[in-house]
Design an enzyme around this catalytic site. Structure first.
Site, PDB file in Angstrom:
ATOM      1  CB  THR A 130      -6.047  15.429  -4.159  1.00  0.00           C
ATOM      2  OG1 THR A 130      -4.920  16.007  -3.237  1.00  0.00           O
ATOM      3  CG2 THR A 130      -5.196  14.501  -5.081  1.00  0.00           C
ATOM      4  CB  SER A 190      -4.521  12.612   3.794  1.00  0.00           C
ATOM      5  OG  SER A 190      -5.578  11.952   3.065  1.00  0.00           O
ATOM      6  CE  LYS A 245      -0.434  15.865  -3.241  1.00  0.00           C
ATOM      7  NZ  LYS A 245      -0.846  14.539  -3.817  1.00  0.00           N
ATOM      8  N   PRO A 260       0.145  15.009   1.697  1.00  0.00           N
ATOM      9  CG  PRO A 260      -1.720  15.562   0.523  1.00  0.00           C
ATOM     10  CD  PRO A 260      -0.184  15.928   0.770  1.00  0.00           C
ATOM     11  N   GLY A 318       6.950  14.245  -5.605  1.00  0.00           N
ATOM     12  CA  GLY A 318       7.232  12.995  -6.553  1.00  0.00           C
ATOM     13  C   GLY A 318       8.755  12.630  -6.479  1.00  0.00           C
ATOM     14  N   GLY A 319       9.100  11.585  -5.733  1.00  0.00           N
ATOM     15  CA  GLY A 319      10.818  11.019  -6.049  1.00  0.00           C
ATOM     16  C   GLY A 319      11.672  11.766  -5.138  1.00  0.00           C
ATOM     17  CB  ILE A 320      11.605  14.751  -2.996  1.00  0.00           C
ATOM     18  CG1 ILE A 320      11.646  15.795  -4.173  1.00  0.00           C
ATOM     19  CG2 ILE A 320      12.585  15.448  -1.929  1.00  0.00           C
ATOM     20  CD1 ILE A 320      10.855  16.857  -4.062  1.00  0.00           C
ATOM     21  NE  ARG A 321      11.846   7.946  -2.912  1.00  0.00           N
ATOM     22  CZ  ARG A 321      10.686   8.698  -3.144  1.00  0.00           C
ATOM     23  NH1 ARG A 321      10.318   9.853  -2.460  1.00  0.00           N
ATOM     24  NH2 ARG A 321       9.611   8.170  -3.781  1.00  0.00           N
ATOM     25  CE1 TYR A 376      -7.695  12.495  -3.735  1.00  0.00           C
ATOM     26  CE2 TYR A 376      -8.111  11.710  -1.524  1.00  0.00           C
ATOM     27  CZ  TYR A 376      -7.117  11.839  -2.785  1.00  0.00           C
ATOM     28  OH  TYR A 376      -5.960  11.108  -2.488  1.00  0.00           O
ATOM     29  CE1 TYR A 402      -3.427   2.688   0.152  1.00  0.00           C
ATOM     30  CE2 TYR A 402      -2.333   3.402   2.279  1.00  0.00           C
ATOM     31  CZ  TYR A 402      -3.235   3.458   1.365  1.00  0.00           C
ATOM     32  OH  TYR A 402      -3.816   4.586   1.448  1.00  0.00           O
ATOM     33  CG  HIS A 436      -2.015  10.474  -6.190  1.00  0.00           C
ATOM     34  ND1 HIS A 436      -3.175  11.562  -6.030  1.00  0.00           N
ATOM     35  CD2 HIS A 436      -2.023   9.453  -4.926  1.00  0.00           C
ATOM     36  CE1 HIS A 436      -3.623  11.135  -5.014  1.00  0.00           C
ATOM     37  NE2 HIS A 436      -3.107  10.185  -4.299  1.00  0.00           N
TER      38      HIS A 436
HETATM   39  C1  FNR Z   1      -0.351   9.397  -1.125  1.00  0.00           C
HETATM   40  N1  FNR Z   1      -0.848  10.439  -1.850  1.00  0.00           N
HETATM   41  C2  FNR Z   1      -2.158  11.231  -1.600  1.00  0.00           C
HETATM   42  N2  FNR Z   1      -2.343  12.316  -2.039  1.00  0.00           N
HETATM   43  C3  FNR Z   1      -3.431  13.259  -1.770  1.00  0.00           C
HETATM   44  O1  FNR Z   1      -3.631  14.306  -2.071  1.00  0.00           O
HETATM   45  N3  FNR Z   1      -4.228  12.471  -0.947  1.00  0.00           N
HETATM   46  C4  FNR Z   1      -4.111  11.348  -0.106  1.00  0.00           C
HETATM   47  O2  FNR Z   1      -4.794  10.729   0.709  1.00  0.00           O
HETATM   48  C5  FNR Z   1      -2.877  10.518  -0.647  1.00  0.00           C
HETATM   49  N4  FNR Z   1      -2.766   9.376  -0.109  1.00  0.00           N
HETATM   50  C6  FNR Z   1      -1.623   8.689  -0.405  1.00  0.00           C
HETATM   51  C7  FNR Z   1      -1.259   7.546   0.272  1.00  0.00           C
HETATM   52  C8  FNR Z   1       0.068   6.838  -0.079  1.00  0.00           C
HETATM   53  C9  FNR Z   1       0.407   5.499   0.630  1.00  0.00           C
HETATM   54  C10 FNR Z   1       1.160   7.640  -0.669  1.00  0.00           C
HETATM   55  C11 FNR Z   1       2.574   6.847  -0.862  1.00  0.00           C
HETATM   56  C12 FNR Z   1       1.000   8.584  -1.407  1.00  0.00           C
HETATM   57  C13 FNR Z   1       0.342  11.162  -2.633  1.00  0.00           C
HETATM   58  C14 FNR Z   1       1.268  12.127  -2.104  1.00  0.00           C
HETATM   59  O3  FNR Z   1       0.517  13.482  -1.386  1.00  0.00           O
HETATM   60  C15 FNR Z   1       2.300  12.447  -2.710  1.00  0.00           C
HETATM   61  O4  FNR Z   1       1.725  13.295  -3.842  1.00  0.00           O
HETATM   62  C16 FNR Z   1       3.274  11.387  -3.278  1.00  0.00           C
HETATM   63  O5  FNR Z   1       3.447  10.540  -2.025  1.00  0.00           O
HETATM   64  C17 FNR Z   1       4.706  12.224  -3.615  1.00  0.00           C
HETATM   65  O6  FNR Z   1       5.572  11.384  -3.991  1.00  0.00           O
HETATM   66  P1  FNR Z   1       6.684  10.696  -3.046  1.00  0.00           P
HETATM   67  O7  FNR Z   1       7.407  11.839  -2.337  1.00  0.00           O
HETATM   68  O8  FNR Z   1       6.060   9.548  -2.075  1.00  0.00           O
HETATM   69  O9  FNR Z   1       7.576   9.854  -4.125  1.00  0.00           O
END
Ligand code: FNR
Length: 362
Positions: free
Chosen positions: A160, A111, A234, A82, A290-293, A134, A29, A258
């Site tokens: 989002t 979130s 977003k 979030p 996205g992808g920032i580590r 949402y 997940y 996402h």
């Molecule tokens: C998310 N993301 C997400 N985004 C959002 O707007 N509402 C949400 O409830 C969620 N839930 C969610 C669950 C999980 C398990 C993940 C991994 C991601 C997306 C999140 O906000 C974000 O865009 C990404 O996680 C960014 O990428 P990185 O930093 O995980 O690579």
């Protein structure tokens, strides 16, 4: 509970420890992506392609990572993205995350799918005042959720728009991921999910049922106009959508796919960031995730035009490994690495980080 000297030492170590300690369902997940995970990997890979030129011997005394976004002061240009159901990772859930963020003066975006009531999270720590929502199926329900958040003290909203349907997440399906019975999006309990009848012969469930409840640009413009607080969109990946966000009065956009969880084969966010910034101009608030580590990745994103970044999975890992302390430590490591990158590149302030410092290898 881990003692401070038992904590992982590096961001990579947090990822490895979290991955190895999670149940296979949670691993699927939280850490997987949609389809073949091309976009999940592409997000990270885009940062690996970045090359930065150091600039020694500049005056660096008194430098700082502080900045401001939407007129709000940030200790560093990063926020917690979030993400849903923190209680799957730690018993205190979003409260632990908010407190870990508060300890580092970093903002957390809560979130809509929080597993803890939003009033309790908001009260738990300073700096948890951005709420992600949402579209809730209708204007009235979406406004009701926004007003719940505003009444609890949240002052900035993030809508989002990139997940109108759930992505096809193979690894999650294969792992049989399901929410445990005691876990839910508690703040959405009052909103009955739409009940869809089976599609008629020859109809599509997606186009003839779900799609009738999805928002369009007019709905989003209405929300932006109706709530009296800044709304960021977003999930923007196309420059014309960013321009549309500007035209409807959105306070900013978050370039995001996402975290590769929705449309596999969507572009890496870093790759599209420069064209979006070019389209809306350097002064409009463009954030990205996205992808920032690593902290150096934050430097790269800022150089290519982001005003701030959101951090997802590294925070997931901090929370999974060590709760509040782990979140705080991960944020500290990211910020320390950002400071090292700034110093090595001769940037004493966030405004000193400019596009000419970064080159993306093809
Ligand atoms: C998310 N993301 C997400 N985004 C959002 O707007 N509402 C949400 O409830 C969620 N839930 C969610 C669950 C999980 C398990 C993940 C991994 C991601 C997306 C999140 O906000 C974000 O865009 C990404 O996680 C960014 O990428 P990185 O930093 O995980 O690579």
């Amino acid at each position: 509970m881990l003692e401070p000297d038992q904590l992982p030492r590096t961001l990579n170590d947090y990822y490895n420890r979290a991955r190895d300690s999670m149940s296979s369902e949670n691993r699927a997940y939280f850490l997987s992506g949609a389809g073949g995970e091309e976009t999940l990997l592409a997000n990270e890979e885009a940062f690996v392609r970045a090359r930065i030129t150091p600039r020694p011997l500049r005056e660096m005394g008194g430098g700082s990572t502080a900045t401001s976004v939407l007129g709000q002061r940030l200790a560093a240009p990063l926020l917690i993205a979030p993400f849903a159901y923190h209680r799957l990772l730690h018993p205190s859930g979003e409260i632990a995350t908010a407190q870990g963020a508060g300890a580092q003066s970093i903002k957390m975006i809560l979130s809509a799918q929080s597993s803890v009531e939003l009033t309790n999270v908001q009260a738990a720590a300073q700096g948890c005042d951005w709420f992600q929502l949402y579209w809730m199926g209708s204007r009235q329900a979406t406004l009701e959720l926004a007003e719940m958040a505003l009444a609890a003290g949240f002052g900035t909203l993030v809508l989002t728009i990139d997940a109108p349907v759930q992505g096809v997440r193979d690894r999650e399906i294969e792992a049989g991921f399901q929410l445990p019975p005691d876990m839910s999006a508690v703040n959405l309990a009052r909103f009955a999910p739409p009940r869809f009848t089976a599609p008629d012969e020859g109809q599509s469930f997606i186009f003839d049922r779900i799609a009738h409840h999805l928002p369009n640009w007019d709905d989003v413009a209405w929300l932006v106009e109706t709530v009296q607080v800044p709304v960021l969109l977003k999930g923007i990946l196309h420059p014309e959508d960013a321009a549309r966000a500007v035209s409807i009065g959105a306070a900013g956009v978050i370039v995001s796919n996402h975290g590769g969880r929705v449309l596999d084969r969507a572009p890496a966010t870093l790759d599209v960031l420069p064209t979006i910034v070019e389209r809306v101009g350097p002064d409009y608030p463009v954030l990205m995730d996205g992808g920032i580590r690593r902290g150096v990745d934050i430097f790269v994103a800022l150089a290519l035009g982001a005003k701030a970044v959101l951090i997802g999975r590294p925070v997931v890992c901090g929370l999974a490994v060590a709760g509040e302390l782990g979140v705080s430590h991960v944020l500290r490591l990211l910020r320390d690495e950002l400071e090292v990158s700034m110093l090595l590149c001769g940037c004493a302030s966030i405004d000193d980080i400019t596009p000419d410092m970064v080159h993306l290898k093809l």
